[in-house]
Motif scaffolding. Structure first.
Motif, PDB file in Angstrom:
ATOM      1  N   GLU A 181       2.014   2.935   6.963  1.00 17.50           N
ATOM      2  CA  GLU A 181       0.808   1.901   7.072  1.00 17.50           C
ATOM      3  C   GLU A 181      -0.331   2.914   7.219  1.00 17.50           C
ATOM      4  N   ILE A 182      -0.548   4.107   7.883  1.00 14.56           N
ATOM      5  CA  ILE A 182      -1.435   5.022   7.804  1.00 14.56           C
ATOM      6  C   ILE A 182      -1.616   5.801   6.601  1.00 14.56           C
ATOM      7  N   HIS A 183      -0.676   6.083   5.865  1.00  9.91           N
ATOM      8  CA  HIS A 183      -0.863   6.553   4.411  1.00  9.91           C
ATOM      9  C   HIS A 183      -1.352   5.712   3.532  1.00  9.91           C
ATOM     10  N   ARG A 184      -0.808   4.356   3.755  1.00 10.20           N
ATOM     11  CA  ARG A 184      -1.356   3.150   2.863  1.00 10.20           C
ATOM     12  C   ARG A 184      -2.815   3.035   3.070  1.00 10.20           C
ATOM     13  N   VAL A 227       3.555   7.077  -1.598  1.00  5.26           N
ATOM     14  CA  VAL A 227       3.413   5.681  -1.085  1.00  5.26           C
ATOM     15  C   VAL A 227       2.711   4.969  -2.113  1.00  5.26           C
ATOM     16  N   LEU A 228       1.871   5.057  -3.013  1.00  8.06           N
ATOM     17  CA  LEU A 228       1.502   4.281  -3.977  1.00  8.06           C
ATOM     18  C   LEU A 228       2.396   3.809  -5.025  1.00  8.06           C
ATOM     19  N   GLU A 229       3.153   4.918  -5.583  1.00  9.68           N
ATOM     20  CA  GLU A 229       4.196   4.568  -6.195  1.00  9.68           C
ATOM     21  C   GLU A 229       5.075   3.688  -5.915  1.00  9.68           C
ATOM     22  N   ALA A 230       5.553   3.838  -4.575  1.00 12.56           N
ATOM     23  CA  ALA A 230       6.490   2.812  -3.991  1.00 12.56           C
ATOM     24  C   ALA A 230       5.932   1.605  -3.765  1.00 12.56           C
ATOM     25  N   VAL A 231       4.683   1.153  -3.340  1.00 13.66           N
ATOM     26  CA  VAL A 231       3.921   0.010  -3.395  1.00 13.66           C
ATOM     27  C   VAL A 231       3.955  -0.587  -4.808  1.00 13.66           C
ATOM     28  N   ALA A 232       3.667  -0.016  -5.786  1.00 18.72           N
ATOM     29  CA  ALA A 232       3.620  -0.421  -7.038  1.00 18.72           C
ATOM     30  C   ALA A 232       5.004  -0.876  -7.357  1.00 18.72           C
ATOM     31  N   CYS A 233       6.215  -0.269  -7.082  1.00 21.05           N
ATOM     32  CA  CYS A 233       7.440  -0.907  -7.171  1.00 21.05           C
ATOM     33  C   CYS A 233       7.814  -2.035  -6.343  1.00 21.05           C
ATOM     34  N   GLY A 234       6.818  -2.433  -5.517  1.00 21.31           N
ATOM     35  CA  GLY A 234       7.030  -3.630  -4.559  1.00 21.31           C
ATOM     36  C   GLY A 234       7.824  -3.449  -3.456  1.00 21.31           C
ATOM     37  N   LEU A 235       7.842  -2.134  -3.083  1.00 16.68           N
ATOM     38  CA  LEU A 235       8.639  -2.006  -1.714  1.00 16.68           C
ATOM     39  C   LEU A 235       7.802  -2.433  -0.560  1.00 16.68           C
ATOM     40  N   ASN A 257      -5.116   5.150   4.226  1.00 11.85           N
ATOM     41  CA  ASN A 257      -5.897   6.281   3.508  1.00 11.85           C
ATOM     42  C   ASN A 257      -6.050   6.371   2.193  1.00 11.85           C
ATOM     43  N   MET A 258      -4.817   5.733   1.480  1.00 10.44           N
ATOM     44  CA  MET A 258      -4.682   5.861   0.174  1.00 10.44           C
ATOM     45  C   MET A 258      -5.713   4.760  -0.423  1.00 10.44           C
ATOM     46  N   LEU A 259      -5.836   3.492   0.150  1.00 12.67           N
ATOM     47  CA  LEU A 259      -6.675   2.439  -0.191  1.00 12.67           C
ATOM     48  C   LEU A 259      -8.390   3.130  -0.160  1.00 12.67           C
ATOM     49  N   ALA A 260      -8.358   3.796   0.966  1.00 13.68           N
ATOM     50  CA  ALA A 260      -9.793   4.196   1.014  1.00 13.68           C
ATOM     51  C   ALA A 260     -10.163   5.251   0.033  1.00 13.68           C
ATOM     52  N   LYS A 261      -9.358   6.194  -0.344  1.00 15.37           N
ATOM     53  CA  LYS A 261      -9.518   7.101  -1.165  1.00 15.37           C
ATOM     54  C   LYS A 261      -9.807   7.020  -2.525  1.00 15.37           C
ATOM     55  N   LEU A 279      -5.684  11.977  -3.822  1.00 12.16           N
ATOM     56  CA  LEU A 279      -4.592  11.576  -2.902  1.00 12.16           C
ATOM     57  C   LEU A 279      -3.745  12.734  -2.632  1.00 12.16           C
ATOM     58  N   THR A 280      -3.209  13.005  -1.169  1.00  9.06           N
ATOM     59  CA  THR A 280      -2.232  13.954  -1.064  1.00  9.06           C
ATOM     60  C   THR A 280      -0.941  13.597  -1.656  1.00  9.06           C
ATOM     61  N   ARG A 281       0.041  14.311  -1.825  1.00 12.78           N
ATOM     62  CA  ARG A 281       1.445  13.960  -2.342  1.00 12.78           C
ATOM     63  C   ARG A 281       1.984  12.945  -1.760  1.00 12.78           C
TER      64      ARG A 281
END
Length: 207
Positions: A171-174, A146-154, A176-180, A139-141
């Motif tokens: 949404e784009i970063h999310r 985005v992953l940290e924020a998603v994990a916090c329920g944002l 890409n994050m799921l794909a990687k 993952l990129t920085r």
């Protein structure tokens, strides 16, 4: 010794390899020496306990290999006068024990005895953590944020406000994050983050 009969020694210094082999000569423990992590990975053993000289590189290479292949072996590290941070980093990476050099015969034998029991308790969890950490490294920085924020329920909107980016960019970063991560949905991505001990991803936050 709880079934521990093979010590897989990984050290680029032949003098240290010879010293360990000499100390265990005539014992029930067979020492299989390797001249560094690359040599070990090229001739990966099917069993044993890894004893790795911690040069700041070897353990990372070995754990990355185990994460890619799923071929887990318990690791013990050793080094000359290791400082607490060095020991902590090795344990976080995947080592189950850390010994100072020079190694005492009795101390080494005790560590191997303990390794058998600890490895059975830790191997599954440590391997999952290693695999998860390997995925997070893709993952990129911004994707990690985005992953940290998603994990916090944002929500995407709140993440965008926090990171000063648009919800569409989130949404784009999310995506890409799921794909990687190889994750099919957000819950799976959060599980990977928790297994990798990503900051801010406690089970309570991810619930």
């Amino acid at each position: 010794m709880s079934g521990i009969t093979k010590l897989v020694l990984v050290d680029t210094d032949y003098r240290r390899r010879a010293a360990v082999s000499h100390d265990l000569a005539g014992s029930e423990i067979h020492v299989e020496p390797f001249d560094g992590a690359e040599d070990l990975i090229a001739h990966w053993p099917s069993n044993g306990v890894l004893l790795i000289h911690d040069d700041g590189v070897a353990l990372n290479l070995v754990v990355a290999y185990m994460a890619r292949t799923g071929n887990w072996l318990p690791c013990i590290c050793y080094a000359e006068q290791p400082d607490p941070r060095q020991v902590a980093m090795a344990v976080l990476t995947g080592a189950i024990d850390y010994l100072p050099w020079p190694l005492g015969r009795d101390e080494l034998r005790h560590a191997l005895l303990d390794a058998g029991d600890r490895a059975r308790l830790m191997s599954t969890g440590k391997l999952r953590e290693a695999v998860a950490r390997s995925r997070l490294e893709r993952l990129t920085r911004r994707e990690r944020e985005v992953l940290e924020a998603v994990a916090c329920g944002l929500s995407n909107r709140k993440i965008g406000e926090t990171l000063a980016i648009s919800p569409r960019t989130v949404e784009i970063h999310r995506a890409n994050m799921l794909a990687k991560l190889g994750a099919n949905h957000t819950a799976e991505a959060i599980r990977i983050a928790i297994e990798a001990s990503l900051p801010g991803t406690t089970p309570a936050l991810a619930a």
